[in-house]
Design a protein around this motif. Structure first.
Motif, short mmCIF file in Angstrom:
data_model
loop_
_atom_site.label_atom_id
_atom_site.label_comp_id
_atom_site.label_asym_id
_atom_site.label_seq_id
_atom_site.Cartn_x
_atom_site.Cartn_y
_atom_site.Cartn_z
N GLY B 69 0.82 -1.20 0.00
CA GLY B 69 0.00 0.00 0.00
C GLY B 69 0.86 1.26 0.00
N GLY B 70 1.88 1.27 0.85
CA GLY B 70 2.77 2.44 0.93
C GLY B 70 3.48 2.68 -0.39
N LEU B 71 3.99 1.60 -0.98
CA LEU B 71 4.73 1.71 -2.25
C LEU B 71 3.82 2.21 -3.37
CD1 LEU B 71 7.38 1.14 -3.79
CD2 LEU B 71 6.54 -1.16 -4.22
N LEU B 72 2.64 1.63 -3.45
CA LEU B 72 1.71 2.05 -4.51
C LEU B 72 1.29 3.51 -4.35
CD1 LEU B 72 -0.63 -1.06 -4.92
CD2 LEU B 72 1.08 -0.22 -6.52
N ALA B 73 1.11 3.93 -3.11
CA ALA B 73 0.72 5.33 -2.88
C ALA B 73 1.81 6.28 -3.35
CB ALA B 73 0.41 5.54 -1.40
N VAL B 74 3.06 5.88 -3.13
CA VAL B 74 4.18 6.72 -3.61
C VAL B 74 4.16 6.78 -5.14
CG1 VAL B 74 6.70 6.83 -3.78
CG2 VAL B 74 5.62 6.34 -1.58
N ILE B 75 3.93 5.63 -5.76
CA ILE B 75 3.88 5.60 -7.23
C ILE B 75 2.74 6.49 -7.74
CG2 ILE B 75 3.38 4.10 -9.22
CD1 ILE B 75 4.82 1.84 -7.66
N VAL B 76 1.59 6.40 -7.09
CA VAL B 76 0.45 7.22 -7.50
C VAL B 76 0.78 8.70 -7.29
CG1 VAL B 76 -1.95 7.83 -6.95
CG2 VAL B 76 -1.27 5.42 -7.11
N TYR B 77 1.46 9.00 -6.20
CA TYR B 77 1.83 10.40 -5.93
C TYR B 77 2.71 10.94 -7.06
CZ TYR B 77 4.59 14.24 -4.02
OH TYR B 77 5.23 15.45 -3.85
N VAL B 78 3.72 10.15 -7.42
CA VAL B 78 4.64 10.60 -8.47
C VAL B 78 3.91 10.72 -9.81
CG1 VAL B 78 6.70 9.96 -9.80
CG2 VAL B 78 6.66 9.64 -7.31
N ALA B 79 3.06 9.76 -10.10
CA ALA B 79 2.41 9.72 -11.42
C ALA B 79 1.27 10.72 -11.55
CB ALA B 79 1.89 8.31 -11.69
#
Lengths: 395, 291
Positions: B69-79
């Motif tokens: 969840g944490g990793l995906l949220a970071v990816i979504v933030y960047v994207a």
């Protein structure tokens, strides 16, 4: 010509077509070199995608066996498979395409009632015989006669006797019913359970509802557990029914689960969703993957050996039989290959299917009723060891 | 039976609360809604369920779910957020919606479209507390959800980074002038929201016994109802609103009809929007109440 219990004629034809060869035999269209095309309507998406995959495998296996044994009088059988992608518009386009461009003699599929209602009605308008290997909703062929057929027997016809007997045998006196009230098929199942319980003197002590897509069943099971019924009738799709079973066991509800034939036909999904909680579930059934019928048994055993499946699924066997029914009629009526006089050929296949009585194939004995639905064996199944097995002592 | 139904509702609300808190963190930090958070929860739940199916203990699956969840949220933030101009606030909404669709499509491609069963935990545990019974899985859900909620509150209230998050939420320009690394704080906020969503995903799967690739948008909608009711950006409001909605849905199903469940919640939210548009604990709340 098949009405009147002349199963031996059908049996002999089926065996000749599927096991004993037939290439070069006299009579029946051109003596080799031609092609008979049969349409297959599948759906790679939607809730019944897995059933469609199984159906296509059964149809392809039937054609493989037919062609390995010389086809129909030396003429090959070909499938023309189209993918409706669970989309009514696609089905309304693809059926005419099969009828006109591909010149199919008949169509097999779709397996689901919603798809069949559209595809079967369209095929009927175009006067192309269509056989669904699974559609079982009451009235599914209302707009599809006389060219529409289904190999499944509707729940009401198949399940009532089986479940009534099970209730009496096991001495249930109280029941609860949980219903997906957003789905016409499951609401019909709930009505069926209500009628069965009324007829057998079982008191319905609790009713609970949910809507398709709901995730939690905790509230409903808490209400049911408070009434402590002997039996919980599952008027639900197999995935939902499995999760209901898990929730029930997690709340220590000890009631026996009861399902219609639809639960058994979606048995693998039910058991996958419910796991150990589904053990002991009783359901009506109309197909025995380990039938002892002298025609069905060798066909099932050969399919098991050829495909590596321990249990041949219902939709596989129904599709196999649907293809072989059409092939049998093509052979019997000496229909010419390559779409020659195709309208007449389709009419003769339709008449043959309507006249078919006690066809014996991989799925045991089938007779089409006047409404195009199948009259099938009435069996009791129970979940044992993670799968539905036919309770031969009770059927 | 009422006691058991109320407990069922609280349990449901506890899972709603986690994902709603994740939404609120992002709203507080950026005044934006991350519409991919429901799918983030779903992917985390699928990862957790797959690990449990392989025989790994629940604790490992839970840690993997919150990490996912944490990793995906970071990816979504960047994207979808980091490089999207502030001048186009709807762009990040549409972009995160698109990321949600991508996540769903990837899960369907990799794991198929079928529902995935989530194995039970502490199957032998069954506590009879008089008014209601608690199964092992329910115990795990309620304890972990409470720990994470309290942990978030303590983190925001008592730590330097938590203070920084609240500062960015309150006035990002001012805290930037004071030397707070705003972008790092926002990145931390997204990570925390993803961790909460990951936990919510697996705990919800545990409560429902399954997870579907198509659960994501439902989670997003429910979380939106919660934060509208509780007030955008309010931790306390989010928790209370989640519990209210959970109990309301449960009692509706138990005593009225399953088909009225969502309708009643939507009517309640509509009334709150008319009477108190900022929500029960919204923008009028103190700084600590706002993230």
């Amino acid at each position: 010509m098949l009405r009147g219990g002349r199963a031996a004629v059908v049996l002999a034809a089926a065996l000749a077509l599927t096991a004993c060869g037939g290439g070069g035999e006299p009579g029946g269209g051109e003596p080799g070199g031609g092609v008979y095309r049969i349409g297959v309507v599948t759906s790679s998406t939607g809730p019944f995608a897995a059933n469609h995959t199984t159906m296509v495998a059964g149809a392809e296996y039937a054609v493989k066996v037919l062609n390995e044994n010389g086809g129909i009088n030396g003429n090959k059988v070909e499938l023309v498979t189209v993918d409706g992608q669970n989309n009514p518009t696609s089905l309304a386009t693809l059926i005419p395409q099969l009828a006109t461009r591909d010149q199919v003699y008949a169509i097999v599929g779709p397996v689901d009632s919603a798809g069949c209602e559209i595809a079967c009605a369209t095929a009927n308008k175009l006067e192309v015989p269509i056989v669904s290997p699974g559609a079982g909703r009451p009235g599914v062929l209302a707009n599809s006669r006389p060219y529409g057929f289904t190999l499944a027997q509707p729940d009401a016809a198949n399940s009532t006797a089986v479940l009534s007997k099970a209730i009496r045998d096991l001495g249930f006196t109280t029941a609860a019913i949980i219903t997906d009230e957003a789905n016409a098929t499951t609401k019909a199942q709930a009505d069926l359970f209500t009628q069965i319980f009324a007829d057998t003197g079982v008191q319905v002590v609790q009713r609970a509802t949910f809507a398709s897509g709901d995730s939690s069943f905790a509230s409903q099971i808490t209400s049911i557990a408070a009434a402590d019924p002997d039996v919980l009738a599952l008027a639900a799709g197999p995935d939902d029914a499995g999760r209901i079973a898990r929730e029930a066991r997690s709340q220590k509800l000890r009631a026996t689960f009861l399902g219609t034939g639809a639960l058994q036909s979606g048995g693998s999904a039910y058991v996958a969703a419910g796991g150990e909680a589904t053990e002991g579930t009783i359901a009506a059934a109309q197909y025995d993957p380990h039938s002892s019928n002298p025609v069905a048994a060798p066909l099932l055993e050969k399919a098991q050996a050829d495909t590596g499946q321990a249990d041949i699924p219902l939709n596989f066997a129904y599709a196999f039989d649907a293809v072989n029914m059409v092939a049998t009629l093509i052979k019997e009526k000496n229909l010419a290959p390559d779409g020659t006089d195709i309208a007449n050929a389709r009419r003769q296949i339709q008449e043959g299917l309507n006249a078919m009585d006690r066809y014996v194939g991989m799925a045991d004995v089938t007779t089409f009723a006047e409404d195009g639905t199948a009259e099938r064996p009435q069996l009791r199944s129970v979940v044992q060891g993670g799968k539905f097995v036919i309770d031969k002592s009770a059927s | 039976m009422l006691g058991q139904q109320l407990f069922n509702g609280v349990l449901l609300g506890a899972t709603f609360a986690l994902v709603a808190l994740g939404f609120n963190l992002v709203v507080g930090a950026m005044d934006r809604l991350n519409f991919a958070l429901g799918e983030t929860a779903m992917v985390s739940a699928v990862v957790g369920a797959v690990l449990m199916e392989t025989g790994l203990p629940f604790a490992v699956a839970f840690l993997a779910a919150i990490a996912t969840g944490g990793l995906l949220a970071v990816i979504v933030y960047v994207a979808s957020f980091r490089y999207v101009s502030d001048r186009f606030p709807t762009a990040s909404i549409l972009s995160s919606l698109g990321m949600g669709l991508v996540l769903t499509a990837v899960v369907v491609k990799v794991f198929g479209s079928d529902q995935r069963s989530v194995p039970d935990v502490l199957a032998g545990v069954d506590l009879d507390l008089g008014l209601f019974r608690v199964s092992g899985a329910q115990l795990v859900i309620i304890v972990l959800a409470a720990l994470m909620t309290v942990g978030l509150y303590v983190f925001l209230d008592r730590t330097v980074w938590g203070t920084a998050i609240r500062g960015v939420s309150d006035d990002p320009t001012m805290v930037a002038l004071l030397g707070v690394p705003v972008q790092r704080v926002i990145l931390l906020t997204f990570t925390l929201s993803g961790v909460l969503a990951g936990a919510a995903g697996l705990l919800t799967g545990l409560a429902y016994h399954s997870v579907s690739p198509f659960d994501g948008f439902t989670s997003t909608l429910t979380a939106l109802m919660v934060i509208v009711l509780g007030g955008l950006g309010s931790v306390t409001g989010g928790v209370i609103a989640a519990l209210v909605i959970g109990v309301l849905q449960t009692l509706t199903v138990a005593y009225l009809s399953a088909t009225l469940r969502d309708l009643i919640v939507f009517v309640l939210v509509g009334i709150v929007l008319l009477v108190r548009p900022q929500g029960l604990f919204g923008r009028n709340a103190g700084v600590l109440e706002r993230v």
